[in-house]
Each structure stands twice: as structure tokens, then as C-alpha cells.
Design a protein around this motif. Structure first.
Motif, short mmCIF file in Angstrom:
data_model
loop_
_atom_site.label_atom_id
_atom_site.label_comp_id
_atom_site.label_asym_id
_atom_site.label_seq_id
_atom_site.Cartn_x
_atom_site.Cartn_y
_atom_site.Cartn_z
N LEU A 15 0.82 -1.21 0.00
CA LEU A 15 0.00 0.00 0.00
C LEU A 15 0.86 1.26 0.00
O LEU A 15 1.95 1.27 0.57
CB LEU A 15 -0.90 0.01 1.24
CG LEU A 15 -1.91 -1.13 1.35
CD1 LEU A 15 -2.62 -1.07 2.69
CD2 LEU A 15 -2.91 -1.09 0.20
N PRO A 16 0.36 2.33 -0.61
CA PRO A 16 1.06 3.63 -0.52
C PRO A 16 0.90 4.19 0.87
O PRO A 16 -0.07 3.90 1.58
CB PRO A 16 0.33 4.48 -1.56
CG PRO A 16 -1.05 3.90 -1.62
CD PRO A 16 -0.89 2.42 -1.40
N LEU A 64 -0.70 16.19 -4.03
CA LEU A 64 -0.48 15.62 -5.36
C LEU A 64 0.41 14.37 -5.27
O LEU A 64 0.17 13.37 -5.95
CB LEU A 64 0.17 16.66 -6.28
CG LEU A 64 0.46 16.22 -7.72
CD1 LEU A 64 -0.82 15.77 -8.42
CD2 LEU A 64 1.13 17.35 -8.50
N GLY A 65 1.42 14.45 -4.40
CA GLY A 65 2.26 13.28 -4.19
C GLY A 65 1.47 12.10 -3.66
O GLY A 65 1.70 10.95 -4.04
N SER A 66 0.52 12.40 -2.77
CA SER A 66 -0.34 11.35 -2.23
C SER A 66 -1.19 10.71 -3.34
O SER A 66 -1.29 9.48 -3.43
CB SER A 66 -1.26 11.94 -1.16
OG SER A 66 -2.21 11.01 -0.72
N LEU A 67 -1.78 11.55 -4.19
CA LEU A 67 -2.58 11.03 -5.31
C LEU A 67 -1.73 10.21 -6.28
O LEU A 67 -2.17 9.17 -6.77
CB LEU A 67 -3.25 12.19 -6.05
CG LEU A 67 -4.40 12.91 -5.33
CD1 LEU A 67 -4.91 14.06 -6.18
CD2 LEU A 67 -5.53 11.92 -5.03
N GLN A 68 -0.52 10.67 -6.55
CA GLN A 68 0.36 9.93 -7.46
C GLN A 68 0.72 8.57 -6.89
O GLN A 68 0.76 7.57 -7.61
CB GLN A 68 1.62 10.75 -7.72
CG GLN A 68 1.39 11.99 -8.59
CD GLN A 68 2.62 12.87 -8.67
OE1 GLN A 68 3.40 12.97 -7.72
NE2 GLN A 68 2.80 13.53 -9.80
N ALA A 69 1.00 8.52 -5.60
CA ALA A 69 1.34 7.25 -4.96
C ALA A 69 0.18 6.27 -5.05
O ALA A 69 0.38 5.08 -5.35
CB ALA A 69 1.74 7.48 -3.50
N VAL A 70 -1.03 6.76 -4.81
CA VAL A 70 -2.21 5.90 -4.92
C VAL A 70 -2.43 5.46 -6.37
O VAL A 70 -2.69 4.28 -6.65
CB VAL A 70 -3.46 6.63 -4.39
CG1 VAL A 70 -4.72 5.84 -4.70
CG2 VAL A 70 -3.34 6.87 -2.89
N VAL A 81 -0.29 5.19 -8.90
CA VAL A 81 0.70 4.22 -9.36
C VAL A 81 0.43 2.84 -8.76
O VAL A 81 0.54 1.81 -9.45
CB VAL A 81 2.13 4.70 -8.99
CG1 VAL A 81 3.14 3.57 -9.14
CG2 VAL A 81 2.53 5.88 -9.87
N THR A 82 0.05 2.80 -7.48
CA THR A 82 -0.23 1.52 -6.83
C THR A 82 -1.41 0.82 -7.49
O THR A 82 -1.36 -0.38 -7.79
CB THR A 82 -0.51 1.73 -5.34
OG1 THR A 82 0.60 2.41 -4.73
CG2 THR A 82 -0.73 0.40 -4.63
N GLY A 88 10.04 12.13 4.77
CA GLY A 88 9.12 13.25 4.59
C GLY A 88 8.47 13.28 3.22
O GLY A 88 8.38 14.34 2.59
N ALA A 89 7.99 12.12 2.76
CA ALA A 89 7.39 12.04 1.42
C ALA A 89 6.44 10.85 1.35
O ALA A 89 6.53 9.91 2.15
CB ALA A 89 8.48 11.89 0.36
N TYR A 90 5.52 10.92 0.39
CA TYR A 90 4.66 9.78 0.11
C TYR A 90 5.41 8.76 -0.73
O TYR A 90 6.21 9.13 -1.60
CB TYR A 90 3.39 10.22 -0.61
CG TYR A 90 2.41 10.92 0.29
CD1 TYR A 90 1.55 10.19 1.11
CD2 TYR A 90 2.34 12.32 0.34
CE1 TYR A 90 0.65 10.84 1.97
CE2 TYR A 90 1.46 12.97 1.19
CZ TYR A 90 0.62 12.22 2.00
OH TYR A 90 -0.25 12.85 2.85
N VAL A 91 5.16 7.49 -0.46
CA VAL A 91 5.83 6.42 -1.20
C VAL A 91 4.79 5.38 -1.63
O VAL A 91 3.70 5.30 -1.06
CB VAL A 91 6.92 5.73 -0.35
CG1 VAL A 91 8.01 6.73 0.04
CG2 VAL A 91 6.35 5.05 0.88
N ALA A 92 5.17 4.60 -2.63
CA ALA A 92 4.33 3.51 -3.13
C ALA A 92 5.22 2.30 -3.37
O ALA A 92 6.44 2.44 -3.56
CB ALA A 92 3.64 3.93 -4.43
N PRO A 93 4.64 1.10 -3.38
CA PRO A 93 5.44 -0.07 -3.73
C PRO A 93 6.06 0.10 -5.11
O PRO A 93 5.39 0.57 -6.05
CB PRO A 93 4.41 -1.21 -3.72
CG PRO A 93 3.32 -0.74 -2.82
CD PRO A 93 3.25 0.75 -3.03
N PHE A 94 7.33 -0.25 -5.25
CA PHE A 94 8.05 -0.12 -6.51
C PHE A 94 7.81 -1.37 -7.34
O PHE A 94 8.02 -2.49 -6.85
CB PHE A 94 9.54 0.07 -6.23
CG PHE A 94 10.38 0.39 -7.44
CD1 PHE A 94 9.84 1.01 -8.56
CD2 PHE A 94 11.72 0.05 -7.46
CE1 PHE A 94 10.62 1.31 -9.66
CE2 PHE A 94 12.52 0.35 -8.56
CZ PHE A 94 11.96 0.98 -9.66
#
Length: 407
Positions: A220-221, A275-281, A283-284, A228-234
């Protein structure tokens, strides 16, 4: 190693990535320092690459399914550099010849079930003979594996061991048709389910429930306060983490342990904004949908004609404008933090991959005596266990940034 006619043979040289390895050798190898040739199954295409690049390298011809012809090529070289994938389809005879004839080998596969088969089939023989068979020498999985190795060794110089490393990726580039073909073959062969094993490439052994839980793939993102950033599974994590864990397991066997409870994970990194949060979601979800679609053969059959075919790839513009950045954050056993960075300009799947691969081959030719473990080390190795600091230094000299420091 016995004297051979060539130091390196570039096999698959007429493919999309293969042509770039020819260009790299033409631009970066000092004339007379390394004896190299190009090889593949089609002489006309190889001669065309030779003319386009403007090199005088010898041309060797062998179909990858013709063991006798492959043996003839492998017997003439100290190192075989292979870009002809899918490797599960076209790599077996080549690796078999390299092991039997004591020829070092590097490639760019990310097909971990095939690498598992190589481990089971050839590790002991190659280890006995001191033959280095090193898959995964491209963007899969040098930044992850070499970066982790550098962070861990830095910690050991501080007098402590490593508890955990996380890698955070950012990248821009395009996809190759060959990479996609390897993915399709993984599902068509029915071996894709093996990829979910977090210890797929480790030597055999029991794992505690705690170790399995610590190394479970992220799903999960989320917001990561450590960076200090949003991340998603690579999406490459299921490849890279297995390679890093094999490195750790092999170093454990050689009494050079990363740490008694070492863990490794990796992520895609976005910024800290909404926006970073939306991008992480996004991409996941997108990755999950694509993986789900690939598991259904009717949908795979519909998708395949719409995607770039083998032998194709991104434009020169995209490859030149591409880039990647791998930030690593390690935690020592006594609570200190060490950060690492590997980054470069150029499309990661092409420019960076070609640099990683070619410099890996050149390590085996020009720096063999300085490689980790000395001349005796062999087996189905990883970039970290087979090349280590020698590759790191060659990459720095080739213009890539590799840094490690205490936070």
C-alpha cells in the motif's frame, strides 16, 4: 584464467539494448586495451550494427539454441556479456557453456525464477571453478544491490552492523520491447507465482515467521516520515529485493554478514503534497491492475500487439532526457542512520542499464584481481557479491554519482 582470443564477447548485439552495448564499447574502451567481438544469430544484422557504429570488431554467429555453436563462441572469450532475452528462453545454452568452459558471464535479466534455476543448476560447479556468473547487472538490480552493499560496508567501517536498508526510487524513461517480452514469457511459462517468494534467490534454509513478516513485500502507498514524502510499492521491488537478499545470504555464508536481522525494502518516492499522495495511490492501483491483467491469458493476448515488440525501445530523445535517482536510508544496529545516493542522467532502462552492464563486464576483464573474494570466488553471484567496490569505482569514473554518508 587461460588466455582466450577475446576478453569480452557482446552477445545479442543486434538487439535494441545490444546495439547500445556496441556503442558503449566503441566510445569507452581504449583501443588495444580490451579485445572484444560482437555476436548473435544473424550475421547480416550484426554487420549492419558494426557499420552503423563504425567499429572493426569481429563478428561471431551462433543461434542461442545451438549448443555446439554457442560453445565455440564461449570458448574464445574470458567474459560473455548477454543482452538476448527473454533469458529463460534464450539464455540456458549460453550460461551452461560459460559454466563448463569457465567463462565469466553478465546479463541484464530481471527474470528471477530463471535465476533461481541457475542457482540450483550451476552455483556449486561455478563456485568450485571460480567462475563468476552474474545476472541482474542492469537497472535490475545494480542500484538496489550495489547501493545497499555500499551502505552496509560504510556502517561496518563505523564499527557497527546493519539492521535495515530502505531504497527510494525516482525515475523517468521508456520501456523496451524486450523487457515487456520477458514479462509476458514469465506469465506464459506459469512461473510468475514464484516471484512472490521474498527469499526466492536465497540459499535453501528455514525462515522464522518473524523474518518472513519483516521481509514481506509492501502493498500500500503511505506517508514515510523518515524521508518526509509519500511512497508507493516499486514495481521492480519484487526483483530487486530478492537480489539484495541473496547478496546478504551469500555474505552470511562467507562470514561477512550484513547484520543478524538485516532487512531490505524499496519504494517509489513522490513528494509530500496532496499531489504526491494522489500519485502514490494512482501508481499503486495502476500497477495492481496491470499485474492482474497479465495473469489472464486472454487479456495478455489482447495487450501484447499494442505494446512495443522485441527489438524496439524509446526514442533517442527520451533516452537522453531520462534519469534515475535511488536514495538509500540505512539504520545501524546501534540506532544511527546512514544515507546513500546513486543517480545519473539518461533513461534507466537503456542508458543506465548499458553503463551498468558494460562496466560490470569490464570489471571482470580489467580489475579481476581486485574483485571481492579474489580470483577464487565463483558461483551464481550478484553485482554486490561478484563485483562490489570495483564496480562502484568504475561507475564513478564513468560519470555516475555514488555517495554514502552518516546522517
Amino acid at each position: 584464467m587461460v588466455d582466450r582470443r577475446y576478453d569480452v564477447v557482446l552477445y545479442g548485439a543486434s538487439g535494441f539494448t545490444g546495439r547500445q552495448t556496441v556503442q558503449y564499447f566503441a566510445q569507452h574502451v581504449v583501443s588495444g586495451e580490451v579485445r572484444w567481438a560482437i555476436a548473435g544469430r544473424n550475421r547480416q544484422k550484426l554487420e549492419s550494427v558494426k557499420a552503423q557504429v563504425g567499429v572493426s570488431a569481429d563478428v561471431l554467429v551462433a543461434d542461442s539454441q545451438d549448443q555446439t555453436a554457442i560453445d565455440s563462441i564461449v570458448s574464445q572469450t574470458r567474459v560473455l556479456l548477454n543482452t538476448a532475452g527473454p533469458f529463460a528462453l534464450y539464455g540456458n545454452a549460453i550460461v551452461d557453456a560459460c559454466v563448463r568452459l569457465a567463462t565469466h558471464y553478465v546479463d541484464i535479466t530481471g527474470e528471477t525464477p530463471w535465476v533461481r534455476e541457475l542457482c540450483d543448476r550451476y552455483h556449486e560447479r561455478a563456485a568450485l571453478d571460480g567462475t563468476r556468473i552474474i545476472p541482474c547487472c542492469g537497472f535490475d538490480s545494480v542500484p538496489s544491490d550495489l547501493g545497499t552493499y555500499l551502505v552496509v560496508r560504510y556502517m561496518q567501517q563505523l564499527g557497527t552492523s546493519c539492521r535495515a536498508v530502505k531504497a527510494y526510487f525516482q525515475a523517468y524513461g521508456g520501456f523496451n520491447g524486450g523487457t515487456l517480452a520477458s514479462g509476458f514469457n514469465l506469465y506464459d511459462s506459469g512461473k510468475a507465482k514464484l516471484v512472490s517468494n521474498p527469499f526466492l534467490l536465497d540459499p535453501a534454509g528455514d525462515r522464522s515467521p518473524e523474518a518472513i513478516e519483516r521481509n514481506r513485500d509492501p502493498e500500500l502507498p503511505h506517508y514515510d516520515p523518515e524521508i518526509g514524502a509519500y511512497v508507493a510499492p516499486f514495481f521492480m521491488g519484487a526483483i530487486n529485493t530478492r537480489v539484495v537478499r541473496r547478496s546478504s545470504a551469500l555474505y552470511d555464508r562467507w562470514q561477512e554478514s550484513y547484520g543478524s536481522d538485516f532487512t531490505y525494502q524499496e519504494y517509489l518516492k513522490f513528494d509530500s503534497s496532496w499531489l504526491g499522495s494522489l500519485q502514490a495511490v494512482g501508481v499503486t492501483v495502476g500497477t495492481a491492475l496491470f499485474v492482474g491483467a497479465m495473469q489472464l491469458s486472454p487479456i495478455r493476448n489482447l495487450l501484447q500487439p499494442l505494446l512495443p515488440p522485441p527489438g524496439s525501445g524509446p526514442s533517442e530523445k527520451i533516452m537522453n532526457e531520462g534519469w534515475f535517482r535511488c536514495e538509500l536510508l540505512g539504520m545501524t544496529s546501534d540506532g544511527r542512520k546512514v544515507k546513500g545516493l546513486i543517480c545519473d542522467r539518461g533513461d534507466p532502462g537503456n542508458r543506465a542499464t548499458v553503463k551498468f552492464l558494460c562496466e560490470s563486464a569490464l570489471c571482470l576483464v580489467l580489475n579481476e584481481a581486485k574483485l571481492p573474494g579474489g580470483r577464487q570466488r565463483g558461483g551464481i553471484l550478484t553485482p554486490a557479491t561478484g563485483l562490489g567496490d570495483v564496480l562502484a569505482e568504475r561507475l564513478r569514473q564513468a560519470g555516475m554519482t555514488l555517495l554514502v554518508e552518516l546522517v
